[in-house]
Design an enzyme around this catalytic site. Structure first.
Site, PDB file in Angstrom:
ATOM      1  N   LYS A  56      55.871 -72.816  11.005  1.00 15.39           N
ATOM      2  CA  LYS A  56      55.429 -73.465  12.319  1.00 15.39           C
ATOM      3  C   LYS A  56      55.421 -72.915  13.415  1.00 15.39           C
ATOM      4  CE  LYS A  56      59.935 -75.851  10.351  1.00 15.39           C
ATOM      5  NZ  LYS A  56      61.104 -75.554  10.654  1.00 15.39           N
ATOM      6  N   GLN A  95      66.644 -73.955  13.232  1.00 17.52           N
ATOM      7  CA  GLN A  95      66.435 -73.953  11.709  1.00 17.52           C
ATOM      8  C   GLN A  95      67.383 -74.203  10.974  1.00 17.52           C
ATOM      9  OE1 GLN A  95      62.952 -74.064  10.389  1.00 17.52           O
ATOM     10  NE2 GLN A  95      64.258 -74.490   8.436  1.00 17.52           N
ATOM     11  N   ASP A 121      63.503 -82.749  15.977  1.00 10.94           N
ATOM     12  CA  ASP A 121      63.980 -82.969  14.371  1.00 10.94           C
ATOM     13  C   ASP A 121      64.633 -84.600  13.948  1.00 10.94           C
ATOM     14  OD1 ASP A 121      63.329 -80.876  11.650  1.00 10.94           O
ATOM     15  OD2 ASP A 121      65.429 -79.666  12.739  1.00 10.94           O
TER      16      ASP A 121
END
Ligand code: NAD
Length: 281
Positions: free
Chosen positions: A52, A96, A119
């Site tokens: 990422k 995460q 997200d």
């Protein structure tokens, strides 16, 4: 059969995003920023976060990774999120997953300012998506959606079957297809006759986590089949779709690896840029 090349589609998307970041930079004299919080030392999470960060840098985003050990207190993480929420240089925040057991995942998700929730997991974004309003959309289903649209720009009236009902994949995928006027069936572990449901579908999205669950004789001729699954087996990584069998019937199919996976990170970058753009209005 069209082999849907997710690597190529992701590279094209990243190139578009890179141009967009350059334009935003010249217009606003600043670039979108993505901050990722990584807790613990789980190897897959470390690899995801590294990828990422690399992709974010590649398109010109400001990127930062904040690392904590497994034993970090929940309070410390929540305080850091509050700090990032009020930091104007941070456009997107991603924590995460998975988290260590002593940290409440839902509390963490809800602590993130919904306008920085890249997200798309915050209940506000989940609700906005299901109401058809503007929202951050979870990265993997967004990637699937963009791949499907490349093959079939007009999805109106198509029959879609989503296999799996997770908050991460199946449910948001269903909302995206509904928004495109598909007739959507969402199936799951308690579905009585999955094969019969799949045989009705013009579009199948499989997000289950069972190696090669969707077989060749489950798929109508000319269906578009999107395989989200990533399963480690003795024969290497395979998806939730039996590739060899389904490729004989389907009109288009994503491979694993090289299909949906590469689009997920590209969509995270897209979400970060979209959050930045909404914050500048
Ligand atoms: P999950 O475990 O949260 O959900 C799985 C879903 O499948 C559940 O809703 C369950 O009801 C359903 N299911 C289980 N057995 C079934 C059966 N026999 N028939 C029909 N449905 C059944 O999984 P998830 O987080 O949505 O992930 C699914 C897969 O996608 C996994 O392989 C995961 O590794 C992969 N994944 C890939 C990406 C990517 O970027 N490509 C991202 C996230 C997840």
């Amino acid at each position: 059969m069209i082999l849907i090349d997710g690597k190529k589609a992701a590279a094209e998307l990243r190139a578009e995003l890179k141009e967009e970041v350059a334009e935003l930079k010249s217009k606003h004299n600043k670039v979108p920023g993505l901050t990722v919080i990584l807790i613990g030392d789980l190897t897959p999470s470390q690899i995801y976060v590294r990828n990422k960060e690399k992709s974010a840098n590649e398109v010109g985003l400001k990127s930062e990774v904040i690392k904590y050990s497994d034993s970090v207190e929940e309070k410390t993480v929540l305080e850091k999120i509050q700090e990032l929420n009020s930091d104007e240089t941070v456009s997107g925040i991603l924590v995460q997953l998975p988290l260590p057991k002593h940290i409440d995942k839902q509390k963490v998700i809800e602590a993130i300012d919904p306008s920085k929730d890249v997200d798309g997991f915050h209940p506000m974004n989940v609700g906005n998506l299901s109401s058809g309003y503007e929202s951050s959309i979870p990265c993997t289903p967004l990637g699937c959606y963009l791949l499907i649209k490349k093959i079939e720009p007009n999805l109106s009236g198509k029959k879609a079957v989503v296999v799996g009902r997770s908050n991460l994949n199946g449910k948001p995928m269903t909302q995206l297809l509904l928004k495109e006027n598909c007739t959507v069936t969402i199936t799951h572990s308690k579905t009585k006759d999955l094969k019969a449901e799949c045989l009705e579908a013009d579009i199948i999205v499989a997000a289950v986590g069972i190696p090669e669950l969707v077989r060749g004789d489950w798929v109508k001729k000319d269906a578009i089949v999107i395989d989200v699954g990533i399963n480690k087996t003795d024969n290497g990584i395979v998806g939730d779709v039996h590739f060899d069998e389904v490729s004989k019937n389907a009109k288009a199919l994503t491979p694993v690896p090289g299909g949906v996976g590469p689009m997920t990170i590209a969509c995270l970058l897209k979400n970060t840029i979209d959050c930045f753009k909404r914050s500048q209005i």
